[in-house]
Design a protein around this motif. Sequence first.
Motif, PDB file in Angstrom:
ATOM      1  N   TRP A 236      25.120 -40.106  17.071  1.00  0.00           N
ATOM      2  CA  TRP A 236      24.032 -40.816  16.393  1.00  0.00           C
ATOM      3  C   TRP A 236      23.183 -41.613  17.386  1.00  0.00           C
ATOM      4  O   TRP A 236      21.975 -41.783  17.191  1.00  0.00           O
ATOM      5  CB  TRP A 236      24.565 -41.736  15.294  1.00  0.00           C
TER       6      TRP A 236
ATOM      7  N   ILE B  15      20.501 -39.498  19.009  1.00  0.00           N
ATOM      8  CA  ILE B  15      19.339 -39.268  18.141  1.00  0.00           C
ATOM      9  C   ILE B  15      18.248 -40.282  18.464  1.00  0.00           C
ATOM     10  O   ILE B  15      17.067 -39.949  18.642  1.00  0.00           O
ATOM     11  CB  ILE B  15      19.748 -39.362  16.651  1.00  0.00           C
TER      12      ILE B  15
ATOM     13  N   ASN C 265      14.504 -42.065  11.347  1.00  0.00           N
ATOM     14  CA  ASN C 265      15.692 -41.340  11.817  1.00  0.00           C
ATOM     15  C   ASN C 265      16.970 -42.167  11.691  1.00  0.00           C
ATOM     16  O   ASN C 265      18.068 -41.670  11.941  1.00  0.00           O
ATOM     17  CB  ASN C 265      15.518 -40.843  13.259  1.00  0.00           C
TER      18      ASN C 265
ATOM     19  N   SER D 291      13.262 -34.181  11.691  1.00  0.00           N
ATOM     20  CA  SER D 291      14.315 -35.163  11.891  1.00  0.00           C
ATOM     21  C   SER D 291      15.678 -34.593  11.525  1.00  0.00           C
ATOM     22  O   SER D 291      16.660 -34.779  12.251  1.00  0.00           O
ATOM     23  CB  SER D 291      14.029 -36.418  11.060  1.00  0.00           C
TER      24      SER D 291
ATOM     25  N   ASN E 162      19.178 -40.342   9.357  1.00  0.00           N
ATOM     26  CA  ASN E 162      19.961 -39.270   9.987  1.00  0.00           C
ATOM     27  C   ASN E 162      21.105 -39.828  10.821  1.00  0.00           C
ATOM     28  O   ASN E 162      22.198 -39.258  10.863  1.00  0.00           O
ATOM     29  CB  ASN E 162      19.054 -38.416  10.864  1.00  0.00           C
TER      30      ASN E 162
ATOM     31  N   SER F 199      23.329 -34.133  17.314  1.00  0.00           N
ATOM     32  CA  SER F 199      24.670 -34.628  16.970  1.00  0.00           C
ATOM     33  C   SER F 199      25.768 -33.948  17.783  1.00  0.00           C
ATOM     34  O   SER F 199      26.857 -34.501  17.970  1.00  0.00           O
ATOM     35  CB  SER F 199      24.934 -34.424  15.470  1.00  0.00           C
TER      36      SER F 199
ATOM     37  N   GLN G 280      21.967 -32.397   7.013  1.00  0.00           N
ATOM     38  CA  GLN G 280      20.791 -32.603   7.855  1.00  0.00           C
ATOM     39  C   GLN G 280      19.816 -31.430   7.706  1.00  0.00           C
ATOM     40  O   GLN G 280      18.602 -31.625   7.553  1.00  0.00           O
ATOM     41  CB  GLN G 280      21.209 -32.732   9.327  1.00  0.00           C
TER      42      GLN G 280
ATOM     43  N   ALA H  74      18.349 -33.874  14.353  1.00  0.00           N
ATOM     44  CA  ALA H  74      19.602 -34.609  14.229  1.00  0.00           C
ATOM     45  C   ALA H  74      20.791 -33.670  14.214  1.00  0.00           C
ATOM     46  O   ALA H  74      21.841 -33.958  14.809  1.00  0.00           O
ATOM     47  CB  ALA H  74      19.579 -35.459  12.959  1.00  0.00           C
TER      48      ALA H  74
END
Length: 505
Positions: free
Chosen positions: A214, A217, A72, A195, A75, A203, A323, A199
Amino acid sequence: MVKFDSLRSTDAPELGYLKDGPPDLVTDTVTIVDLPEGGQGQLERRVWRKLDMCVLPLATMFYLLSFLDRANIANAKVAGMGTELGMSSYDYSIALTITYIPYILTEIPSNLVLKMVGPDLMLPAMVTAWGLVATLQGMVTSYSGLLACRFFLGFAEGGLLPGMTLYLASLYPREMLQTRIATFFASASLSGAFSGLLAAAISHMDGVGGRPGWAWIFILEGLFTVLFGVICFFLLPKSPETARFLSPVERSYIIRRLKEGGTASKDDSDNKVNWGEIVATIKSPQVLIMFIINILIGTMLYGIAYFEPIIVQGLGFTGNRAQLMSAPPFAAAFVFSLSSALISDRYGRRGLMTIFFSLWSIIGYSIFLASGSRHAQYGALFLTVSGTYSSCPAIIAWMANNSAPHARRATAVALAFIASNLGGVFATWLFGTLSPAPDYRTATVVCIAFSAGSAVLAGVNWMYLSRKNRRKAQRRRELMMLGRREGEGEEKGMGDKSVWFVYNL
């Protein structure tokens, strides 16, 4: 009372109950009474269904969370981590590489002590530990803090995949192993899909609690891993003998099947580290061939895992759309991985699956390289991701199937993942620095070559094992003509070197 000599016989009735409790792992017969007629198939279906329902979901979640918490970072980078921490492409490659150093160093030691500690304790402990580290990634405020977290993430997580493979190999016969490995391994492709979707949703928490999107996440996904790891201390069985959800008869059936299939042997009861077996494994030709294949496929696997969202972003998709668009190729890989594993287990053809999907990957990488259309390149990702993620379970099962006894199997499986992680180290530089975004031209050419190399080496291994099986078959016929039974006249601990052990192709 009946002596039941072959639980694989189609004429065998279902076991009733044990007279004297579960048999020892190495007994030649199982003494049983009360044999209902025609129930053998029911017993077999019930036993594997119970294992599949109680163990496979846990293993699947272990690997899904493992890949999710490790990959991740891609991401997070798309969500702004790189900009906030002042990271360059070189810095990103360093952050990925530093994860692999402890990851690789812990794989063999972890597998060798797994049996001593017990998978029911060791595997959940790994999950809980890396979940804590993954959560802390969301608290870092500097690049150096991120590097420290990535190092300890690799240290905590390193033994998981080889440990889970070894664990499943102790529960299922060889001919059932790839489907089970593919089930949890396919969760890696699911994690790639989840993911991106997670994400995109997380976000939106940008600024909550004073943390950027971030960071959330890492925090939310890491906390879930911690919770799941703690729960699994109470759910994961140590072995068939101790599984509370199995009856004594069902435990005995599994033990017998493992012994008949060459998975379990008398030497498996020894928990000591056997350095002679470790050396013998490293010198084994099929292990060396598979080691190289794992490096090649590992390069492609981790290149996709860490850079696919960035590749999608380079095709013109931005923000949350990047994403979201990174998810469908991984979802397709999940379907192909499971389908191919069912076919491979049905016909026992690990090598053919590896060759087929290596060629499949070549087609995908070639389209990505040759096409100037972003739509065609995005479509090519379905082939490259599916091809790579479908090859991996076949390779892992092939490695586990053809190594015995336990110490040799533990070493071979660990070597497989050391090799794939060495490929991961190369991938971080191949995609991150040596081949700049957005076209990744050099990386694509290398992946075409690596796919071809995997197909060729799988063919070489297939021919080598076929020749060994023919020689063993001839020797078995000679021994049977002399009235010899399995194991008679052989040294203890022959394992896969025994003439009675048939290599899986």
